[in-house]
Write a protein that holds these residues in place. Structure first.
Motif, short mmCIF file in Angstrom:
data_model
loop_
_atom_site.label_atom_id
_atom_site.label_comp_id
_atom_site.label_asym_id
_atom_site.label_seq_id
_atom_site.Cartn_x
_atom_site.Cartn_y
_atom_site.Cartn_z
N THR A 274 0.78 -1.18 -0.15
CA THR A 274 0.11 0.02 0.18
C THR A 274 0.97 1.23 0.03
OG1 THR A 274 -1.63 -1.10 1.33
CG2 THR A 274 -1.81 1.20 1.22
N ALA A 275 0.74 2.14 -1.01
CA ALA A 275 1.59 3.17 -1.20
C ALA A 275 1.17 4.35 -1.81
CB ALA A 275 3.17 2.86 -1.50
N PRO A 276 0.00 5.01 -1.82
CA PRO A 276 -0.67 5.98 -2.73
C PRO A 276 0.63 7.33 -2.56
CG PRO A 276 -1.92 5.70 -0.72
CD PRO A 276 -1.06 4.51 -0.69
N PRO A 277 0.74 7.95 -3.33
CA PRO A 277 1.43 9.34 -3.22
C PRO A 277 0.78 10.57 -2.80
CG PRO A 277 0.81 8.85 -5.42
CD PRO A 277 0.17 7.68 -5.02
N LEU A 278 1.02 11.57 -2.67
CA LEU A 278 0.27 12.77 -2.14
C LEU A 278 -0.52 13.07 -3.32
CD1 LEU A 278 3.02 14.89 -0.64
CD2 LEU A 278 1.57 13.57 0.69
N ARG A 279 -2.12 13.35 -3.13
CA ARG A 279 -2.67 13.97 -4.04
C ARG A 279 -2.54 15.36 -4.39
NH1 ARG A 279 -9.16 12.38 -4.18
NH2 ARG A 279 -9.60 13.01 -6.07
N LEU A 280 -1.39 15.46 -5.07
CA LEU A 280 -0.80 16.99 -5.19
C LEU A 280 -1.13 17.46 -6.70
CD1 LEU A 280 0.33 19.58 -4.17
CD2 LEU A 280 2.63 18.45 -4.47
N PRO A 281 -2.19 17.87 -7.23
CA PRO A 281 -2.55 18.20 -8.65
C PRO A 281 -1.29 18.68 -9.50
CG PRO A 281 -4.52 18.61 -7.31
CD PRO A 281 -3.21 18.56 -6.53
N GLY A 282 -0.89 18.13 -10.43
CA GLY A 282 0.00 18.84 -11.34
C GLY A 282 1.56 18.43 -11.01
N ALA A 283 1.75 17.67 -10.08
CA ALA A 283 3.23 17.29 -9.68
C ALA A 283 3.55 16.08 -10.53
CB ALA A 283 3.15 16.92 -8.29
N ALA A 284 5.08 16.04 -10.60
CA ALA A 284 5.90 15.06 -11.41
C ALA A 284 6.30 14.00 -10.46
CB ALA A 284 6.70 15.59 -12.40
N GLY A 285 6.24 14.04 -9.42
CA GLY A 285 6.62 13.26 -8.22
C GLY A 285 6.16 13.37 -6.97
N SER A 286 6.30 12.50 -6.21
CA SER A 286 5.73 12.58 -4.57
C SER A 286 6.51 11.77 -3.59
CB SER A 286 4.24 12.31 -4.62
OG SER A 286 4.06 11.98 -3.38
N PRO A 287 6.66 12.28 -2.54
CA PRO A 287 7.07 11.57 -1.53
C PRO A 287 5.95 10.51 -0.96
CG PRO A 287 6.46 13.62 -0.54
CD PRO A 287 6.52 13.78 -1.93
N VAL A 288 6.16 9.47 -0.31
CA VAL A 288 5.24 8.46 -0.03
C VAL A 288 5.78 7.72 1.13
CG1 VAL A 288 6.47 6.79 -1.55
CG2 VAL A 288 4.10 6.56 -0.81
N THR A 289 4.83 7.42 2.24
CA THR A 289 4.88 6.56 3.08
C THR A 289 4.15 5.21 2.98
OG1 THR A 289 5.13 8.49 4.82
CG2 THR A 289 4.27 6.03 5.62
N GLY A 290 4.96 4.25 2.33
CA GLY A 290 4.39 2.90 2.04
C GLY A 290 4.37 1.93 3.17
N VAL A 291 3.34 0.89 2.81
CA VAL A 291 3.32 0.07 4.04
C VAL A 291 3.14 -1.37 3.49
CG1 VAL A 291 1.65 -0.75 5.69
CG2 VAL A 291 1.64 1.58 5.45
N GLY A 292 4.18 -2.39 4.05
CA GLY A 292 3.84 -3.84 3.66
C GLY A 292 3.24 -4.60 4.58
N THR A 293 2.18 -5.34 4.37
CA THR A 293 1.47 -6.00 5.38
C THR A 293 1.64 -7.58 5.06
OG1 THR A 293 -0.08 -4.03 5.60
CG2 THR A 293 -0.67 -6.14 6.60
N VAL A 294 1.86 -8.40 6.04
CA VAL A 294 2.04 -9.81 5.78
C VAL A 294 1.19 -10.54 6.73
CG1 VAL A 294 4.24 -9.56 5.05
CG2 VAL A 294 4.01 -9.81 7.68
#
Length: 346
Positions: A326-346
């Motif tokens: 699970t790792a959606p980026p920031l919902r920042l309109p018009g951006a070419a990249g984004s920081p992300v806080t990802g989560v891996g669940t097992v």
């Protein structure tokens, strides 16, 4: 197959396959069925953070990208941090902290939007090579910056940013699917090893890793831990080039990435592929052939500098390789990249 934006697509591109105006590319392969399969990987209820601290790396890997600078929101001339609200409303006992940040969007753990990398492409067979992005969206039209560099640096009117292919499209898709860990570090160590098709197939066979359409492939190289060790102690020896990475010059590997049906590629290193040195001669015009394939031709997002080693070690110890990613980026309109806080669940 054509589009108002092109009559010929690049060789090997999937433009139009998901519709003439598609902006999600291979993320379309993460269907409800694929998400249900991803959810089935949650057996222990354990969650792993897949992101570096946002101020890592301290070492400047890219001189054009800058770490976050925290500052305060202001109430008049007063910084709004530990701010007693009785200054506004006498008798009120609340204390407020309110801050802001300035940073490069692709400094730490990050997603590349599909507008991050384009290519000069003859979209209409008229001999005119236009600055073009996935599915034929064009610079200075849908992806707008201050200048048209291919037209004598002509000024371009705003508003600027990506009116198509911006990072918000990924956020709206709620990036979540089945992650597949491919532990390159377990086979190469912390060394600069270009992983082409043949080596990758041996690794997959040895570790009994299977890849299916819609999977998100996560390549662990050990770069994340080396980077964190250097961040904790600047005296810790660190070389940004000492890690494995995919060999973007290997045509067989590029063909496999296309054919395997993966929705996205993620790594813990700087660029997923090994970046070439100054002596590299681009055989097809691009110095970053994997980025060109994934972002420009296939619409396949790239995730870089994810924190994968903790999860990779747990998966290996438990003889597993799949997890819920699970790792959606920031919902920042018009951006070419984004920081992300990802989560891996097992």
């Amino acid at each position: 197959m054509t589009s108002p934006r092109w009559s010929q697509r690049p060789p090997g591109a999937n433009w139009g396959d998901f519709g003439p105006d598609d902006q999600l590319g291979r993320l379309n392969l993460i269907t409800p069925e694929r998400r249900r399969a991803a959810g089935a990987e949650m057996r222990e209820g354990m969650a792993f953070c897949l992101s570096l601290p946002l101020d890592v790396p301290r070492a400047m890997l890219n001189p054009r990208r800058f770490p976050p600078v925290l500052s305060f929101s202001m109430r008049g001339e007063d910084p709004a941090f530990n701010y007693p609200m009785d200054k506004v409303n006498p008798g009120q006992t609340d204390i407020v902290c309110d801050d802001r940040v300035t940073m490069s969007l692709q400094y730490s753990t990050q997603w590349d939007a599909l507008c991050h990398i384009g290519c000069q492409h003859d979209a209409f067979g008229d001999g005119i090579f236009r600055a073009t992005y996935y599915n034929g969206f064009r610079a200075c039209e849908e992806v707008r910056g201050p200048y048209d560099y291919l037209n004598n640096r002509a000024p371009v009117a705003g508003p600027y940013g990506a009116q198509a292919l911006g990072i918000e499209r990924m956020a709206e898709a709620a990036v979540q699917g089945r992650g597949v860990m491919i532990d390159l570090h377990a086979h190469t160590g912390l060394a600069r090893v270009p992983v082409g098709y043949d080596r990758l197939m041996r690794i997959l066979d040895t570790d009994r890793v299977a890849v299916e359409p819609g999977d998100i492939l996560c390549f662990r190289t050990g770069f994340d831990r080396a980077l964190l060790a250097h961040h904790a102690d600047a005296a810790y020896p660190f070389d940004q080039h000492l890690c494995a990475g995919l060999d973007g010059t290997d045509e067989k590997l590029l063909a496999w990435i296309d054919g395997c049906g993966a929705a996205a590629l993620v790594s813990d290193n700087e660029a997923v592929e090994l970046l070439p040195d100054a002596s590299f001669t681009a055989p097809h015009g691009t110095r970053i052939p994997l980025h060109n394939l994934c972002l420009f031709k296939l619409g396949m997002p790239l995730g870089e500098m994810f924190l994968l080693s903790d999860l990779a070690d747990w998966l290996r110890a438990n003889r597993r390789f799949r997890f819920l990613f699970t790792a959606p980026p920031l919902r920042l309109p018009g951006a070419a990249g984004s920081p992300v806080t990802g989560v891996g669940t097992v």
